[in-house]
Motif scaffolding. Structure first.
Motif, PDB file in Angstrom:
ATOM      1  N   PRO A 123       0.844  -1.176   0.026  1.00 50.19           N
ATOM      2  CA  PRO A 123      -0.060  -0.095  -0.025  1.00 50.19           C
ATOM      3  C   PRO A 123       0.877   1.213  -0.062  1.00 50.19           C
ATOM      4  O   PRO A 123       2.205   1.095   0.320  1.00 50.19           O
ATOM      5  CB  PRO A 123      -0.814  -0.224   1.333  1.00 50.19           C
ATOM      6  CG  PRO A 123       0.190  -1.050   2.134  1.00 50.19           C
ATOM      7  CD  PRO A 123       0.697  -2.002   1.194  1.00 50.19           C
ATOM      8  N   PRO A 124       0.326   2.267  -0.345  1.00 53.52           N
ATOM      9  CA  PRO A 124       1.061   3.653  -0.389  1.00 53.52           C
ATOM     10  C   PRO A 124       1.777   3.989   0.771  1.00 53.52           C
ATOM     11  O   PRO A 124       0.836   3.766   2.028  1.00 53.52           O
ATOM     12  CB  PRO A 124       0.178   4.648  -0.715  1.00 53.52           C
ATOM     13  CG  PRO A 124      -1.200   3.901  -1.494  1.00 53.52           C
ATOM     14  CD  PRO A 124      -0.951   2.523  -0.718  1.00 53.52           C
ATOM     15  N   SER A 140       2.270  -5.858   9.206  1.00 52.05           N
ATOM     16  CA  SER A 140       1.834  -7.241   9.130  1.00 52.05           C
ATOM     17  C   SER A 140       2.836  -7.949   9.788  1.00 52.05           C
ATOM     18  O   SER A 140       3.887  -7.656  10.298  1.00 52.05           O
ATOM     19  CB  SER A 140       1.617  -7.588   7.496  1.00 52.05           C
ATOM     20  OG  SER A 140       3.033  -7.813   7.024  1.00 52.05           O
ATOM     21  N   SER A 141       2.592  -9.442   9.864  1.00 56.61           N
ATOM     22  CA  SER A 141       3.421 -10.433  10.502  1.00 56.61           C
ATOM     23  C   SER A 141       4.768 -10.469   9.584  1.00 56.61           C
ATOM     24  O   SER A 141       5.673 -10.612  10.048  1.00 56.61           O
ATOM     25  CB  SER A 141       2.683 -11.683  10.498  1.00 56.61           C
ATOM     26  OG  SER A 141       2.252 -12.051   9.054  1.00 56.61           O
ATOM     27  N   ASN A 142       4.689  -9.955   8.336  1.00 60.60           N
ATOM     28  CA  ASN A 142       5.969 -10.176   7.374  1.00 60.60           C
ATOM     29  C   ASN A 142       6.861  -9.130   7.850  1.00 60.60           C
ATOM     30  O   ASN A 142       6.492  -7.954   7.916  1.00 60.60           O
ATOM     31  CB  ASN A 142       5.478 -10.252   5.990  1.00 60.60           C
ATOM     32  CG  ASN A 142       6.654 -10.394   4.966  1.00 60.60           C
ATOM     33  OD1 ASN A 142       7.609  -9.769   5.148  1.00 60.60           O
ATOM     34  ND2 ASN A 142       6.464 -11.463   4.058  1.00 60.60           N
ATOM     35  N   SER A 143       8.160  -9.434   8.120  1.00 58.70           N
ATOM     36  CA  SER A 143       9.030  -8.490   8.544  1.00 58.70           C
ATOM     37  C   SER A 143       9.625  -7.543   7.413  1.00 58.70           C
ATOM     38  O   SER A 143       9.860  -6.309   7.736  1.00 58.70           O
ATOM     39  CB  SER A 143       9.988  -9.085   9.268  1.00 58.70           C
ATOM     40  OG  SER A 143      10.798 -10.058   8.298  1.00 58.70           O
ATOM     41  N   GLN A 144       9.487  -8.068   6.233  1.00 55.94           N
ATOM     42  CA  GLN A 144      10.070  -7.361   5.298  1.00 55.94           C
ATOM     43  C   GLN A 144       9.083  -6.249   4.655  1.00 55.94           C
ATOM     44  O   GLN A 144       9.578  -5.267   4.041  1.00 55.94           O
ATOM     45  CB  GLN A 144      10.663  -8.102   3.805  1.00 55.94           C
ATOM     46  CG  GLN A 144      12.044  -8.676   4.106  1.00 55.94           C
ATOM     47  CD  GLN A 144      12.164 -10.055   4.410  1.00 55.94           C
ATOM     48  OE1 GLN A 144      11.403 -10.863   4.273  1.00 55.94           O
ATOM     49  NE2 GLN A 144      12.774 -10.482   5.749  1.00 55.94           N
ATOM     50  N   PHE A 145       7.887  -6.669   4.458  1.00 58.23           N
ATOM     51  CA  PHE A 145       7.022  -5.985   3.859  1.00 58.23           C
ATOM     52  C   PHE A 145       5.646  -5.612   4.578  1.00 58.23           C
ATOM     53  O   PHE A 145       5.295  -6.353   5.403  1.00 58.23           O
ATOM     54  CB  PHE A 145       6.395  -6.877   2.644  1.00 58.23           C
ATOM     55  CG  PHE A 145       7.316  -7.228   1.531  1.00 58.23           C
ATOM     56  CD1 PHE A 145       7.722  -6.104   0.759  1.00 58.23           C
ATOM     57  CD2 PHE A 145       8.103  -8.229   1.585  1.00 58.23           C
ATOM     58  CE1 PHE A 145       8.779  -6.482  -0.366  1.00 58.23           C
ATOM     59  CE2 PHE A 145       9.104  -8.453   0.746  1.00 58.23           C
ATOM     60  CZ  PHE A 145       9.266  -7.437  -0.274  1.00 58.23           C
ATOM     61  N   HIS A 146       5.324  -4.392   4.726  1.00 59.63           N
ATOM     62  CA  HIS A 146       4.340  -3.829   5.608  1.00 59.63           C
ATOM     63  C   HIS A 146       3.046  -3.597   4.756  1.00 59.63           C
ATOM     64  O   HIS A 146       3.008  -2.684   3.819  1.00 59.63           O
ATOM     65  CB  HIS A 146       4.573  -2.821   6.268  1.00 59.63           C
ATOM     66  CG  HIS A 146       6.129  -2.724   6.927  1.00 59.63           C
ATOM     67  ND1 HIS A 146       6.023  -3.268   8.334  1.00 59.63           N
ATOM     68  CD2 HIS A 146       7.278  -2.454   6.758  1.00 59.63           C
ATOM     69  CE1 HIS A 146       7.229  -3.533   8.685  1.00 59.63           C
ATOM     70  NE2 HIS A 146       8.192  -2.986   7.954  1.00 59.63           N
ATOM     71  N   TYR A 147       2.132  -4.668   5.016  1.00 59.97           N
ATOM     72  CA  TYR A 147       1.079  -4.736   4.142  1.00 59.97           C
ATOM     73  C   TYR A 147      -0.276  -3.942   4.782  1.00 59.97           C
ATOM     74  O   TYR A 147      -1.180  -4.072   4.216  1.00 59.97           O
ATOM     75  CB  TYR A 147       0.658  -6.087   3.888  1.00 59.97           C
ATOM     76  CG  TYR A 147       1.581  -6.409   2.391  1.00 59.97           C
ATOM     77  CD1 TYR A 147       0.762  -6.484   1.235  1.00 59.97           C
ATOM     78  CD2 TYR A 147       2.807  -6.666   2.755  1.00 59.97           C
ATOM     79  CE1 TYR A 147       1.560  -6.749   0.069  1.00 59.97           C
ATOM     80  CE2 TYR A 147       3.490  -7.386   1.553  1.00 59.97           C
ATOM     81  CZ  TYR A 147       2.938  -6.981   0.317  1.00 59.97           C
ATOM     82  OH  TYR A 147       3.674  -7.580  -0.780  1.00 59.97           O
ATOM     83  N   PHE A 157      -5.112  -0.179  -2.448  1.00 61.87           N
ATOM     84  CA  PHE A 157      -5.921  -1.017  -3.172  1.00 61.87           C
ATOM     85  C   PHE A 157      -7.031  -1.299  -1.979  1.00 61.87           C
ATOM     86  O   PHE A 157      -7.126  -1.069  -0.953  1.00 61.87           O
ATOM     87  CB  PHE A 157      -4.971  -2.488  -3.273  1.00 61.87           C
ATOM     88  CG  PHE A 157      -4.018  -2.238  -4.078  1.00 61.87           C
ATOM     89  CD1 PHE A 157      -4.006  -1.756  -5.643  1.00 61.87           C
ATOM     90  CD2 PHE A 157      -2.636  -2.396  -3.594  1.00 61.87           C
ATOM     91  CE1 PHE A 157      -2.858  -1.619  -6.285  1.00 61.87           C
ATOM     92  CE2 PHE A 157      -1.563  -2.280  -4.459  1.00 61.87           C
ATOM     93  CZ  PHE A 157      -1.759  -1.669  -5.951  1.00 61.87           C
ATOM     94  N   SER A 158      -8.333  -2.298  -2.475  1.00 60.20           N
ATOM     95  CA  SER A 158      -9.219  -2.513  -1.634  1.00 60.20           C
ATOM     96  C   SER A 158      -8.486  -3.269  -0.326  1.00 60.20           C
ATOM     97  O   SER A 158      -7.476  -4.179  -0.750  1.00 60.20           O
ATOM     98  CB  SER A 158     -10.358  -3.390  -2.305  1.00 60.20           C
ATOM     99  OG  SER A 158      -9.707  -4.844  -2.625  1.00 60.20           O
TER     100      SER A 158
END
Ligand SMILES: Nc1nc2c(ncn2[C@@H]2O[C@H](COP(=O)(O)OP(=O)(O)OP(=O)(O)O)[C@@H](O)[C@H]2O)c(=O)[nH]1
Ligand SMILES: [Mg+2]
Length: 529
Positions: A123-124, A140-147, A157-158
């Motif tokens: 997301p932006p 998010s739970s993912n350490s590299q990508f914040h979703y 995005f929706s």
């Protein structure tokens, strides 16, 4: 004490030629002084002439025995790919022996593509929406990508789509770690410039989505007004780049640990057995390729494709594109084909010299110099200018709507035109043969067919038709005219080719032409014909 001439006279008198050179009898001291001075100057002149002859002889031999060709052009213009085509044509055995070493580079290219897609699906960030505070973001739970999604932000995005994308990131997370590991293995440990990738530093979705209505690139041009397009080749982190001194080919030619003790294939001479090494990267790639939320599904997902289109990320045009062949590339016993090696992207740092001898041309040696084309690499070019026989300049004409990876304010085509103009005008190159490759014609054709309009990026194109023939002719004239008006030597001819240097059949014909042009001009220059 007897004088020198007096000593010589009796010995030489029997030789008429020497006698003629003897000093006149009754020579006064002044006359003698003048004569000795003149003799001294004559010896000096003679020595100078000998030296010059020696130099001419060396130059002649050098012309005869060694042809030096410099490959120039901006980064990603196709210089190293052209060098690979020369190798494939003239030293195919060596080219094939190195195929296996390219496996790791191809894996890295694929991993980079996957990471770029995952980044584009984020997301932006608050950078894109300055009115939002960082604290409002939940990770998010993912350490590299914040979703974490921020509903209502422009370009978001929706929630459902964001959750969907997040599942891809979770399934494909091992690939990000693998990319870092491979980068570290390939780069020289003592090379500061070699690329390293730190996932912790990966910024989420970095470049703001361009506004198609905003014009001007701050690059001071009268004939261009350019939208701030996302750089197709650029990513939020550096790409793999290696110095010529790097030993990456040796390291990876032997695959993994098992391969070291493995046997050689009878047919290719390549080491086999890497797939039995549990540490070989192929296993992670293979495991992440198929199934739900795997790499293949990611690339085929229409929701992902439309998200990429919204973010203006065109993966098909990027260097090292293998997304259409994930299953083949990630197969356990994958061996790169010639075509795969030609498409592999490995950024050049410094200057790489490749030497080969042409059969049937009196053993003439060719030295081809492949240089780094990124802006911080261009200072390495000039030292080669005074000793080069020919230059092949590559301008990727498909890049008219792209910006430089190293500076997103600069349009790639405009950079090529400026570079070309300064090269064409360079006095040191007045007598150097120049061959221009208007490259990436395959991508140009595809881009025009997809409806991208040249006039949106180059005002001077006006209302001309947007088809391949008209556009390529326009570029040919534009580059040709710049050469015509800036060349320091009005006799210098320019040879222009429309090329797609990843295409071996066409490129081998062009290389044969180029070889003949250079040889003829070189022989003429050294007065051997
Ligand atoms: N489709 C297509 N791809 C090309 C063409 N020429 C080069 N490429 C690809 O573009 C990428 C960049 O090419 P390189 O040869 O590495 O570019 P370079 O000029 O050596 O770049 P630097 O080393 O950074 O200066 C590679 O992945 C090539 O396979 C072409 O004509 N068509
Ligand atoms: Mg290169």
């Amino acid at each position: 004490m007897p004088s020198k001439s007096a000593v010589l006279r009796p010995r030489s008198s029997s030789d008429p030629f020497t006698a003629a050179l003897l000093p006149p009898p009754n020579e006064t001291p002044e006359q003698r002084e003048r004569r000795l001075q003149e003799e001294y100057e004559a010896i000096q002149r003679s020595n100078d002439i000998d030296e010059q002859l020696k130099r001419d002889g060396m130059a002649l031999r050098k012309h005869k025995e060694c042809v030096k060709v410099l490959l120039l052009g901006q980064s990603e213009s196709g210089k190293s790919t052209t060098l690979k085509q020369f190798q494939l044509l003239h030293t195919p055995a060596a080219f094939h022996a190195e195929r296996i070493a390219w496996r790791s580079v191809i894996y890295l290219n694929l991993l980079r593509s996957i990471r770029r897609i995952l980044e584009a699906l984020l997301p932006p960030t608050t950078d894109d929406n300055p009115d939002e505070s960082m604290s409002s973001a939940t990770s998010s739970s993912n350490s590299q990508f914040h979703y974490a999604n921020r509903p209502g932000t422009p370009n978001a995005f929706s929630d459902a789509a964001q959750r969907h994308f997040e599942r891809y990131a979770a399934r494909l997370a091992p690939l990000v770690a693998l990319e870092t590991r491979l980068m570290r293995q390939l780069a020289c440990p003592d090379d500061e410039e070699a690329t390293h990738l730190d996932p912790a530093l990966l910024p989420p979705y970095a470049t703001p989505t361009p506004d198609p209505n905003s014009y001007g690139n701050g690059y001071g041009s009268s004939h261009h007004t350019l939208p701030r397009a996302r750089s197709v080749g650029a990513s939020t982190s550096k790409e793999l780049a290696l110095r010529p001194t790097s030993k990456w080919k040796q390291t990876f030619a032997i695959g993994g640990r098992i391969a070291v003790s493995g046997t050689k294939s009878e047919h290719t001479g390549e080491i086999r057995g890497w797939w039995e090494d549990p540490d070989d990267p192929v296993h992670v790639l293979h495991a992440c390729a198929d199934g739900e939320y795997g790499m293949v599904a990611l690339w085929r997902d229409s929701e992902v494709r439309s998200a990429l289109a919204r973010r203006r990320v065109r993966m098909e045009e990027s260097s090292g594109f293998y997304l259409d062949e994930i299953e083949r590339i990630t197969a356990k016993r994958y061996i790169p084909t010639d075509g795969d090696v030609l498409r592999a992207r490995l950024k050049t740092l410094g200057v790489i010299e490749h030497t080969f001898t042409l059969k049937g041309h009196n053993g003439i040696e060719w030295k081809i110099y492949d240089v780094g084309g990124a802006r911080n690499q261009r200072q390495t070019w000039a030292p080669y200018f005074d000793d080069v026989n020919a230059i092949i300049f590559l301008a990727p004409i498909s890049a008219f709507d792209q910006v430089l990876a190293e500076d997103a304010r600069v349009n790639r085509l405009e950079d090529s035109l400026l570079l070309w103009r300064s090269l064409a005008a360079n006095k040191l190159l007045a007598n150097v043969n120049i061959i221009l490759f208007l490259n990436k014609c395959d991508l140009l054709r595809a881009k025009l067919n997809a409806g991208v309009l040249l006039r949106d990026h180059m005002i001077s194109y006006g209302d001309r038709p947007n088809d391949y023939d008209s556009v390529s002719k326009y570029f040919r004239n534009k580059f040709g005219a710049l050469h015509q008006s800036h060349r320091p030597n009005k006799e210098r001819e320019l040879y222009i080719h429309l090329t797609s240097v990843t295409d071996t059949r066409n490129t081998s014909k062009i290389i044969a032409d180029v070889r003949d042009i250079i040889l003829k001009a070189n022989l003429k220059g050294s007065r051997l014909i």
